[in-house]
Design a protein around this motif. Sequence first.
Motif, PDB file in Angstrom:
ATOM      1  N   ASN A 284       0.864  -1.157   0.000  1.00 20.37           N
ATOM      2  CA  ASN A 284       0.000   0.000   0.000  1.00 20.37           C
ATOM      3  C   ASN A 284       0.912   1.222   0.000  1.00 20.37           C
ATOM      4  N   LEU A 285       1.033   1.881  -1.137  1.00 22.42           N
ATOM      5  CA  LEU A 285       2.002   2.968  -1.287  1.00 22.42           C
ATOM      6  C   LEU A 285       1.305   4.253  -1.733  1.00 22.42           C
ATOM      7  N   THR A 286       0.370   4.708  -0.922  1.00 23.98           N
ATOM      8  CA  THR A 286      -0.444   5.859  -1.280  1.00 23.98           C
ATOM      9  C   THR A 286       0.275   7.202  -1.119  1.00 23.98           C
ATOM     10  N   GLU A 287       1.509   7.197  -0.612  1.00 24.25           N
ATOM     11  CA  GLU A 287       2.284   8.438  -0.547  1.00 24.25           C
ATOM     12  C   GLU A 287       2.682   8.903  -1.943  1.00 24.25           C
ATOM     13  N   ALA A 288       2.723   7.987  -2.890  1.00 17.23           N
ATOM     14  CA  ALA A 288       3.099   8.333  -4.264  1.00 17.23           C
ATOM     15  C   ALA A 288       1.863   8.741  -5.058  1.00 17.23           C
ATOM     16  N   ASP A 289       2.044   9.729  -5.910  1.00 23.02           N
ATOM     17  CA  ASP A 289       0.958  10.098  -6.805  1.00 23.02           C
ATOM     18  C   ASP A 289       1.387   9.986  -8.274  1.00 23.02           C
ATOM     19  N   TYR A 290       2.587   9.460  -8.502  1.00 24.16           N
ATOM     20  CA  TYR A 290       3.062   9.148  -9.851  1.00 24.16           C
ATOM     21  C   TYR A 290       3.645   7.744  -9.849  1.00 24.16           C
TER      22      TYR A 290
ATOM     23  N   VAL B 218      -3.678   9.799  -9.367  1.00 22.75           N
ATOM     24  CA  VAL B 218      -2.420   9.107  -9.642  1.00 22.75           C
ATOM     25  C   VAL B 218      -2.195   9.108 -11.153  1.00 22.75           C
ATOM     26  N   THR B 219      -1.001   9.513 -11.559  1.00 27.07           N
ATOM     27  CA  THR B 219      -0.624   9.546 -12.967  1.00 27.07           C
ATOM     28  C   THR B 219       0.395   8.444 -13.228  1.00 27.07           C
ATOM     29  N   VAL B 220       0.205   7.715 -14.330  1.00 23.64           N
ATOM     30  CA  VAL B 220       1.095   6.613 -14.686  1.00 23.64           C
ATOM     31  C   VAL B 220       1.809   6.949 -15.993  1.00 23.64           C
TER      32      VAL B 220
END
Length: 191
Positions: A145-151, A180-182
Amino acid sequence: MLNVSLSEAEMAFYEALRRNALDAIAAADDQSKRFAVLAQLTKLRQAACHPRLAEADSRLGSSKLELVGDTILELLENGHKALIFSQFVKHLRIVEQWVKNQGISYQYLDGQTPGKKREAAVQAFQNGEGDVFLISLKAGGTGLNLTEADYVLHLDPWWNPAVEDRASDRAHRIGQQRPVTVYRFVSEATI
């Protein structure tokens, strides 16, 4: 998707590898031909990421690493955090060295990371320790669970897009407060 234009030197290197691959496959006997095909495809895929992945002593630079680096710096400058995935651990190690050279705070996880260290890295990232998290695509597993990232940056395309999607979902978990952008980095005119 972010298209990467390889330099002329990288394209010449890639083309030489491609021709060598065709020769190696043609020279293989019927029983080993399919293994030769897979080995050569892997080598070409690695060369499309960074020349040193295909030839360890190569002195060629990597256009992909340049674009990835520029992207990371821009994201961090704008207050974002990123998950960075590659299927090739050697590629992650090259990016890790670049990250270290830039003085960027990071976490790292691959298939060899022991369970306790893995949990510690995830917790550290979630607690704000690290601007980027370098992760082997195959090491994702469950419970990340890595919700600190938004990219999310995918450094190389995986054979199965569903695996990439599951990796990207690490940032889309419950608790994510931002879009979140991929980004998928794909080298043009390569396999």
